[in-house]
Design a protein around this motif. Structure first.
Motif, PDB file in Angstrom:
ATOM      1  N   LYS A  34       0.832  -1.206   0.000  1.00  0.00           N
ATOM      2  CA  LYS A  34       0.000   0.000   0.000  1.00  0.00           C
ATOM      3  C   LYS A  34       0.871   1.261   0.000  1.00  0.00           C
ATOM      4  CE  LYS A  34      -4.020  -1.908   2.437  1.00  0.00           C
ATOM      5  NZ  LYS A  34      -4.776  -1.866   3.703  1.00  0.00           N
ATOM      6  N   GLN A  35       1.908   1.247   0.830  1.00  0.00           N
ATOM      7  CA  GLN A  35       2.799   2.411   0.913  1.00  0.00           C
ATOM      8  C   GLN A  35       3.534   2.640  -0.406  1.00  0.00           C
ATOM      9  OE1 GLN A  35       3.256   4.685   3.447  1.00  0.00           O
ATOM     10  NE2 GLN A  35       1.496   3.710   4.405  1.00  0.00           N
ATOM     11  N   ALA A  36       4.039   1.563  -1.008  1.00  0.00           N
ATOM     12  CA  ALA A  36       4.768   1.688  -2.281  1.00  0.00           C
ATOM     13  C   ALA A  36       3.853   2.262  -3.357  1.00  0.00           C
ATOM     14  CB  ALA A  36       5.314   0.325  -2.714  1.00  0.00           C
ATOM     15  N   LYS A  37       2.619   1.768  -3.413  1.00  0.00           N
ATOM     16  CA  LYS A  37       1.659   2.270  -4.401  1.00  0.00           C
ATOM     17  C   LYS A  37       1.427   3.766  -4.208  1.00  0.00           C
ATOM     18  CE  LYS A  37      -3.041   1.625  -6.241  1.00  0.00           C
ATOM     19  NZ  LYS A  37      -2.974   2.833  -6.972  1.00  0.00           N
ATOM     20  N   LYS A  38       1.209   4.143  -2.958  1.00  0.00           N
ATOM     21  CA  LYS A  38       0.909   5.539  -2.629  1.00  0.00           C
ATOM     22  C   LYS A  38       2.113   6.461  -2.899  1.00  0.00           C
ATOM     23  CE  LYS A  38      -0.409   8.321   1.373  1.00  0.00           C
ATOM     24  NZ  LYS A  38      -0.668   8.267   2.818  1.00  0.00           N
ATOM     25  N   ILE A  39       3.269   6.094  -2.410  1.00  0.00           N
ATOM     26  CA  ILE A  39       4.462   6.933  -2.514  1.00  0.00           C
ATOM     27  C   ILE A  39       4.896   7.126  -3.963  1.00  0.00           C
ATOM     28  CG2 ILE A  39       6.943   7.056  -1.966  1.00  0.00           C
ATOM     29  CD1 ILE A  39       6.201   5.558   0.688  1.00  0.00           C
ATOM     30  N   LEU A  40       4.902   6.049  -4.738  1.00  0.00           N
ATOM     31  CA  LEU A  40       5.428   6.107  -6.105  1.00  0.00           C
ATOM     32  C   LEU A  40       4.351   6.123  -7.183  1.00  0.00           C
ATOM     33  CD1 LEU A  40       8.376   3.699  -5.538  1.00  0.00           C
ATOM     34  CD2 LEU A  40       8.556   6.119  -6.067  1.00  0.00           C
ATOM     35  N   GLU A  41       3.095   6.117  -6.758  1.00  0.00           N
ATOM     36  CA  GLU A  41       1.976   6.116  -7.694  1.00  0.00           C
ATOM     37  C   GLU A  41       2.080   4.945  -8.686  1.00  0.00           C
ATOM     38  OE1 GLU A  41       2.089  10.092  -9.318  1.00  0.00           O
ATOM     39  OE2 GLU A  41       1.253  10.943  -7.489  1.00  0.00           O
ATOM     40  N   LEU A  42       2.310   3.760  -8.114  1.00  0.00           N
ATOM     41  CA  LEU A  42       2.422   2.554  -8.917  1.00  0.00           C
ATOM     42  C   LEU A  42       1.033   2.093  -9.347  1.00  0.00           C
ATOM     43  CD1 LEU A  42       4.989   0.569  -6.738  1.00  0.00           C
ATOM     44  CD2 LEU A  42       5.460   2.029  -8.693  1.00  0.00           C
ATOM     45  N   LYS A  43       0.929   1.614 -10.559  1.00  0.00           N
ATOM     46  CA  LYS A  43      -0.357   1.095 -11.043  1.00  0.00           C
ATOM     47  C   LYS A  43      -0.678  -0.244 -10.380  1.00  0.00           C
ATOM     48  CE  LYS A  43      -2.815  -0.284 -15.225  1.00  0.00           C
ATOM     49  NZ  LYS A  43      -4.100   0.228 -15.120  1.00  0.00           N
ATOM     50  N   ASN A  44       0.297  -1.125 -10.332  1.00  0.00           N
ATOM     51  CA  ASN A  44       0.105  -2.449  -9.743  1.00  0.00           C
ATOM     52  C   ASN A  44       1.334  -2.854  -8.943  1.00  0.00           C
ATOM     53  OD1 ASN A  44      -1.390  -2.972 -12.729  1.00  0.00           O
ATOM     54  ND2 ASN A  44      -2.513  -3.589 -10.913  1.00  0.00           N
ATOM     55  N   ILE A  45       1.099  -3.758  -8.023  1.00  0.00           N
ATOM     56  CA  ILE A  45       2.178  -4.421  -7.299  1.00  0.00           C
ATOM     57  C   ILE A  45       1.978  -5.911  -7.530  1.00  0.00           C
ATOM     58  CG2 ILE A  45       3.258  -4.863  -5.071  1.00  0.00           C
ATOM     59  CD1 ILE A  45       3.194  -1.990  -4.856  1.00  0.00           C
ATOM     60  N   ILE A  46       3.011  -6.563  -7.981  1.00  0.00           N
ATOM     61  CA  ILE A  46       2.962  -8.011  -8.201  1.00  0.00           C
ATOM     62  C   ILE A  46       3.596  -8.693  -6.993  1.00  0.00           C
ATOM     63  CG2 ILE A  46       3.788  -9.922  -9.625  1.00  0.00           C
ATOM     64  CD1 ILE A  46       3.925  -7.841 -11.960  1.00  0.00           C
ATOM     65  N   TRP A  47       2.815  -9.550  -6.355  1.00  0.00           N
ATOM     66  CA  TRP A  47       3.385 -10.426  -5.348  1.00  0.00           C
ATOM     67  C   TRP A  47       3.859 -11.658  -6.095  1.00  0.00           C
ATOM     68  CZ3 TRP A  47      -0.123 -10.690  -0.354  1.00  0.00           C
ATOM     69  CH2 TRP A  47      -0.112  -9.440   0.282  1.00  0.00           C
TER      70      TRP A  47
END
Length: 180
Positions: A34-47
């Motif tokens: 959640k933090q990575a998405k918010k900070i860097l405005e990432l579209k998706n995070i792949i686990w």
């Protein structure tokens, strides 16, 4: 007839990769996503779930169960994509996954890790190639910051390729959960 030059550079989609065994997935994984998405405005995070972390003991839970649990655990956080790539990539090496995802050159990739992983990152297969192909996003973990800031990796790379994120830590790990 000459073709017109296209000076418009296509903007790459920003994605994050959080790799691991996810044995089990937990609120720490979710919070840094959640933090990575918010900070860097990432579209998706792949686990990117792996069968086996080469630096850890064999997982007690089978792969299919770990994937199923992770998919359930993310709940409504549909920006997180739980994936198993090793059969497509034919490897469990991080650089091979990054090369696979980057083959179309349409992504700006951020590899997400905890500060504990930065300490031994220089032991990873082709670690310098990983850093050339993506940015490292390192989240502080309780008790690891000082050691990670003295690591071979931290002191040996261009700091423009690494972001160290201080955040409200979730004091939990998969190994702690397995002991419960």
């Amino acid at each position: 007839m000459a073709k017109p030059e296209n000076n418009l550079k296509q903007k790459k989609t920003k994605i994050g990769i959080l790799g691991g065994t996810f044995d089990p997935a937990h609120k720490g994984h979710l919070e840094i996503s959640k933090q990575a998405k918010k900070i860097l405005e990432l579209k998706n995070i792949i686990w990117a779930i792996t069968k086996q972390n080469p630096f850890k003991n064999t997982s007690k839970t089978n792969l299919k169960s770990r994937i199923k649990f992770a998919k359930k655990f993310i709940g409504k956080n549909n920006f997180i994509k739980v994936k198993f790539y090793e059969e497509k990539v034919l490897s469990n090496k991080t650089i091979d996954l990054i090369n696979y995802l980057d083959k179309d050159k349409k992504f700006e990739i951020y590899f997400i890790m905890g500060a504990d992983n930065l300490i031994n990152f220089h032991k990873w297969y082709k670690w310098k190639s990983i850093i050339k192909k993506c940015n490292l996003l390192v989240f502080d973990r309780q008790g690891y910051k000082a050691k990670s800031l003295k690591s071979v990796t931290f002191n040996g790379i261009n700091k423009n390729k690494l972001s160290f994120i201080n955040f409200k830590k979730v004091n939990i790990s998969s190994s702690q959960l397995r002991k419960i």
